[in-house]
Design an enzyme around this catalytic site. Structure first.
Site, PDB file in Angstrom:
ATOM      1  N   PRO A   2       0.960  -1.222  -0.048  1.00 39.06           N
ATOM      2  CA  PRO A   2       0.084  -0.122   0.028  1.00 39.06           C
ATOM      3  C   PRO A   2       0.877   1.414  -0.041  1.00 39.06           C
ATOM      4  O   PRO A   2       1.811   1.531   0.833  1.00 39.06           O
ATOM      5  CB  PRO A   2      -0.626  -0.222   1.064  1.00 39.06           C
ATOM      6  CG  PRO A   2      -0.854  -1.541   1.569  1.00 39.06           C
ATOM      7  CD  PRO A   2       0.478  -2.033   1.151  1.00 39.06           C
ATOM      8  N   GLU A   3       0.544   2.344  -0.831  1.00 41.40           N
ATOM      9  CA  GLU A   3       1.218   3.592  -0.913  1.00 41.40           C
ATOM     10  C   GLU A   3       0.415   4.657  -0.547  1.00 41.40           C
ATOM     11  O   GLU A   3      -0.603   4.382  -0.101  1.00 41.40           O
ATOM     12  CB  GLU A   3       1.785   3.515  -2.641  1.00 41.40           C
ATOM     13  CG  GLU A   3       2.788   2.705  -3.026  1.00 41.40           C
ATOM     14  CD  GLU A   3       3.995   2.564  -2.766  1.00 41.40           C
ATOM     15  OE1 GLU A   3       4.396   3.499  -1.559  1.00 41.40           O
ATOM     16  OE2 GLU A   3       4.871   1.385  -2.628  1.00 41.40           O
TER      17      GLU A   3
END
Length: 268
Positions: A2-3
């Site tokens: 997850p960014e």
């Protein structure tokens, strides 16, 4: 992993269901994350969540008894589920809310983490650069901080001390949008081109947030819905496919150990 857009999507997804809710129970099934889950997490019980914020890729849950900081690691997710929802193998932490919902942390790889934060200061936060969607970030800042640097511009913008949240996917996309080769030395990029890149970073990240993030591997949003930005990726994951601008075959290389895709014709 997850960014920033995926973490922001999670924040937006859980905030309406968490803010104002009292914590009625905490269940830590497995504390063996990247760092051990604090053994006093049950101090949440009896207090209310008052806000859900984000700093870089960290979620900050303001609470009457402190600030809980959560990092989703490589494969972590936070979902709101009914209290009677069956527990899956990698559901490591449950935070029961007075609404009857449970904030459930799921993490197959266990690279995520939970921390207490004092006055918004923590060793993991103290040296971070500005938020890319804030007024503190623009191309002029990138230009100033890049002078004399020989590192590739892609690695430069992915450095969280320069600007937070520009992960591998979004660095590839922003550099393509700005027409800059990812392997060009950061110190050899002109101010005007950095201004274009700064705008591209804002546009790419903002667009990804609006569409719920980029679905890769295990990520889903706080409501269990996947992101859809992957459908619009111009270069990432498209090595050897035609460039969407000039139809030349896209080139793939590795920078800093990360897959890097670009167009030799459109990016200089």
């Amino acid at each position: 992993m997850p960014e920033l857009p995926e973490v922001e999507t999670t924040r937006r997804g859980i905030a309406p269901h968490v803010i104002g809710q009292s914590v009625v129970a905490v269940d830590v099934r497995d504390s063996r994350l990247r760092w051990p889950v604090p053994d006093d997490l049950d101090r949440l019980v009896g207090g209310r969540f008052t806000a859900v914020r984000r700093r870089a890729k960290y979620l900050l849950l303001d609470h009457d008894h402190g600030v809980l900081m959560i990092h989703l690691g490589m494969s972590g997710s936070l979902r709101l589920v009914s209290a009677d929802t069956p527990v899956m193998f990698h559901d490591h932490v449950d935070i029961g809310l007075s609404s009857g919902l449970t904030l459930r942390y799921h993490d197959p790889r266990r690279f995520g983490s939970f921390h207490w934060v004092d006055d918004d200061h923590h060793a993991l936060l103290d040296h971070l650069g500005p938020e890319p969607l804030s007024g503190d970030f623009d191309g002029a800042l990138l230009y100033r901080r890049s002078r004399g640097r020989k590192t590739a511009v892609k690695q430069f913008v992915m450095d969280g001390r320069i600007v937070v949240g520009v992960g591998n996917i979004y660095a590839n996309e922003a550099l393509f949008m700005a027409g800059i080769r990812p392997d060009r030395a950061a110190g050899r990029v002109a101010l005007k081109r950095y201004e274009t890149l700064g705008d591209a970073i804002k546009q790419v990240l903002g667009g990804a947030i609006e569409q719920g993030g980029t679905t890769l591997r295990d990520f889903v949003g706080g409501d269990g819905s996947p992101g859809y930005f992957a459908q619009q990726l111009a270069v990432y994951g498209r090595a050897r496919q035609p460039c969407r601008r000039c139809e030349s075959a896209l080139t793939e290389t590795r920078l800093g150990g990360r897959s890097t895709v670009f167009c030799k014709t459109c990016q200089r």
